[in-house]
Design an enzyme around this catalytic site. Structure first.
Site, PDB file in Angstrom:
ATOM      1  N   CYS A 114      36.095  39.881  30.433  1.00  4.52           N
ATOM      2  CA  CYS A 114      34.732  40.236  29.999  1.00  4.52           C
ATOM      3  C   CYS A 114      34.424  41.729  30.033  1.00  4.52           C
ATOM      4  O   CYS A 114      34.158  42.332  28.986  1.00  4.52           O
ATOM      5  CB  CYS A 114      33.729  39.486  30.852  1.00  4.52           C
ATOM      6  SG  CYS A 114      34.000  37.715  30.805  1.00  4.52           S
TER       7      CYS A 114
HETATM    8  C1  UGA Z   1      31.767  39.038  34.764  1.00  2.20           C
HETATM    9  C2  UGA Z   1      30.304  39.075  35.216  1.00  2.20           C
HETATM   10  O1  UGA Z   1      30.243  39.285  36.632  1.00  2.20           O
HETATM   11  C3  UGA Z   1      29.571  37.776  34.857  1.00  2.20           C
HETATM   12  O2  UGA Z   1      28.189  37.886  35.187  1.00  2.20           O
HETATM   13  C4  UGA Z   1      29.707  37.549  33.344  1.00  2.20           C
HETATM   14  O3  UGA Z   1      29.054  36.349  32.937  1.00  2.20           O
HETATM   15  C5  UGA Z   1      31.172  37.470  32.991  1.00  2.20           C
HETATM   16  O4  UGA Z   1      31.809  38.723  33.363  1.00  2.20           O
HETATM   17  C6  UGA Z   1      31.266  37.251  31.500  1.00  2.20           C
HETATM   18  O5  UGA Z   1      30.841  38.112  30.725  1.00  2.20           O
HETATM   19  O6  UGA Z   1      31.618  36.134  31.073  1.00  2.20           O
HETATM   20  P1  UGA Z   1      34.016  38.005  35.789  1.00  2.20           P
HETATM   21  O7  UGA Z   1      34.734  38.699  34.673  1.00  2.20           O
HETATM   22  O8  UGA Z   1      34.328  36.594  36.096  1.00  2.20           O
HETATM   23  O9  UGA Z   1      32.417  38.022  35.523  1.00  2.20           O
HETATM   24  O10 UGA Z   1      34.352  38.839  37.070  1.00  2.20           O
HETATM   25  P2  UGA Z   1      33.607  39.671  38.216  1.00  2.20           P
HETATM   26  O11 UGA Z   1      33.537  38.861  39.431  1.00  2.20           O
HETATM   27  O12 UGA Z   1      32.348  40.260  37.722  1.00  2.20           O
HETATM   28  O13 UGA Z   1      34.691  40.835  38.450  1.00  2.20           O
HETATM   29  C7  UGA Z   1      35.171  41.643  37.371  1.00  2.20           C
HETATM   30  C8  UGA Z   1      36.145  42.698  37.855  1.00  2.20           C
HETATM   31  O14 UGA Z   1      35.454  43.734  38.556  1.00  2.20           O
HETATM   32  C9  UGA Z   1      37.255  42.214  38.801  1.00  2.20           C
HETATM   33  O15 UGA Z   1      38.483  42.764  38.376  1.00  2.20           O
HETATM   34  C10 UGA Z   1      36.851  42.768  40.149  1.00  2.20           C
HETATM   35  O16 UGA Z   1      37.976  43.043  40.962  1.00  2.20           O
HETATM   36  C11 UGA Z   1      36.161  44.061  39.748  1.00  2.20           C
HETATM   37  N1  UGA Z   1      35.172  44.567  40.733  1.00  2.20           N
HETATM   38  C12 UGA Z   1      34.049  43.837  41.021  1.00  2.20           C
HETATM   39  C13 UGA Z   1      35.362  45.791  41.339  1.00  2.20           C
HETATM   40  O17 UGA Z   1      36.369  46.493  41.074  1.00  2.20           O
HETATM   41  N2  UGA Z   1      34.427  46.272  42.212  1.00  2.20           N
HETATM   42  C14 UGA Z   1      33.301  45.569  42.502  1.00  2.20           C
HETATM   43  O18 UGA Z   1      32.477  46.067  43.296  1.00  2.20           O
HETATM   44  C15 UGA Z   1      33.113  44.318  41.902  1.00  2.20           C
END
Ligand code: UGA
Length: 427
Positions: A264
């Site tokens: 995403c």
């Molecule tokens: C993300 C959004 O959080 C959802 O709200 C959205 O619906 C979804 O995309 C989508 O568009 O369908 P997701 O891709 O499942 O969800 O993953 P996240 O939990 O948001 O994490 C994304 C990435 O960011 C991961 O690689 C995680 O390691 C990284 N991350 C997250 C960081 O590097 N630092 C942080 O503080 C948080």
């Protein structure tokens, strides 16, 4: 209400199962026969916490799957389009699957009497519902907007926590071109405690992009501060913990490290950049969000080289291959550019992930995959932590089997051990 859900990816399947749980009768539509058979048998085609239980409960009762668009349309009043929206080679959104689904839905509508609402749930750039989906349905059905309804209803589900997020939303956005179709879409969510934001389709489309772009910006911002902190000998986690206490900022998504991956954030930020450029606007901030993110994996390898010099012939262990914890999904995982650079530098790469080894094997055949962290660490010259898996937090004696105990943590997962050289990426 009778609902058809087009596309059984993680958004489609989770939405279908959750709408069934809310008491609706749901028909899933997909062209992939194996997914249809799985859903009808109550088996999830993807792993999502809580999904298996919901499918078992509702399959064969108020949840079924078919490849027949006509049947699905005849037996529902609302169709949710939740098909994939991948990127083209330039990073712009590829609407090919949305177009194909809209064409099939339009053709099926031709034979149907009675009002039907089409709802775009896929993440699509602003104007897509009005300028792409609507005209295709009109052309293929011979009907006009008003004869049928059209709306946009974005999803905000995190992978791995999608069922929970669906059932406990912090926002529901319904963008419709007319009140009648908007009311119908809003009524699907009856039973959930959440205010519904009503708007037009292009605003709903933009809310989804702004939401993801903002979260991605928070991460890249934290990474940039983290990179500066690293040079100054400051622990960025101490800094951001204090910064996050400001109620206007909040404590979440400030974790600096190897950057964001997944299906995403990278795709959506690039698609928004593409849309902005299409209308003649240069999105400097969004481009920087991507640039910072793409730089983080390289910083891992740069730190590694600064400690052990050439990587040629050295054994490097990569712990964590999934783009985040609790999933086997490796799409845009930050481990991918790291492994590529390690291999390009002549390193021998050994890896371990609790769930994603098999998926990564499809990309990198030359990597040695192991079924435990300890096996992957045996005889290693250094270890890179790429995913925030809980089990990595408790690793300790496992590091004893390394040849050279150097640990570079890209996710702030470990606490430094006595006889280990521990290096944080941004702390
Ligand atoms: C993300 C959004 O959080 C959802 O709200 C959205 O619906 C979804 O995309 C989508 O568009 O369908 P997701 O891709 O499942 O969800 O993953 P996240 O939990 O948001 O994490 C994304 C990435 O960011 C991961 O690689 C995680 O390691 C990284 N991350 C997250 C960081 O590097 N630092 C942080 O503080 C948080």
């Amino acid at each position: 209400m009778n609902i058809s859900v087009i596309g059984t990816g993680y958004v489609g399947t989770v939405s279908a199962a959750c709408f069934a749980e809310l008491g609706h009768k749901v028909i899933c539509v997909d062209i992939d026969r194996s997914k249809i058979d799985q859903i009808n048998a109550g088996i999830p085609p993807i792993y999502e916490e809580g999904l298996s239980e919901l499918l078992k409960k509702h399959a064969g009762k108020n949840l079924s799957a078919t490849s027949d668009y006509d049947f699905a349309l005849m037996n529902s009043e609302v169709s949710l389009i939740s098909v994939g929206t991948p990127s083209d080679p330039d990073g712009n959104i590829d609407l090919g699957i949305v177009r194909a689904a809209s064409t099939s839905l339009g053709a099926a509508l031709k034979n149907k009497n009675g009002y039907h609402v089409f709802v775009v749930k896929s993440t699509v750039v602003p104007e897509t519902t009005e300028k792409v989906v609507l005209p295709i349905i009109e052309k293929n059905s011979g009907k006009h907007q008003g004869d049928f309804g059209i709306a946009m209803n974005p999803e905000f589900l995190r992978e791995g926590k999608a069922v929970y997020d669906f059932m406990h939303p912090d926002k529901i956005v319904v963008g419709s071109m007319d009140k009648r179709s908007g009311d119908i879409v809003a009524s699907l969510y009856r039973g959930l405690e959440c205010e519904i934001t009503r708007t037009n389709p292009r605003t709903a489309e933009m809310i989804k992009y702004a939401n993801n772009a903002f979260l991605a910006t928070k991460i890249s911002f934290s990474n940039e501060i983290g990179n500066i902190c690293k040079e100054l000998g400051i622990d960025t986690y101490e800094v951001m913990k204090a910064v996050g206490k400001d109620f206007r900022i909040g404590p979440n998504f400030l974790n600096a490290g190897a950057g964001f991956g997944g299906s995403c954030f990278p795709k959506d930020v690039k698609a928004l950049i593409g849309k902005a450029k299409e209308i003649g606007y240069e999105p400097i901030l969004l481009k920087s969000v991507i640039m910072v993110n793409e730089g983080q994996p390289g910083r891992m390898v740069w730190l590694l080289k600064s400690r052990i010099g050439t990587l040629k012939g050295k054994k490097i262990t990569v712990l964590g291959l999934a783009f985040k914890n609790d999933t086997d999904d490796i799409r845009e995982s930050r481990a991918i550019p790291v492994i590529k650079e390690l291999l390009d530098n002549g390193a021998i790469v050994s890896a371990y992930d609790p769930m994603a080894n098999e998926n990564m094997r499809k990309i990198f055949k030359r990597v040695e995959y192991h079924s435990s962290a300890e096996d992957a660490l045996r005889g290693s010259d250094a270890c890179l932590v790429m995913t925030e898996w809980d089990e990595f937090k408790s690793l300790e004696s496992e590091f004893d089997v390394m040849k050279n105990k150097l640990l570079i943590d890209g996710r702030h997962m470990l606490t430094p051990k006595r006889d280990i050289e521990y290096i944080g990426l941004c702390w």
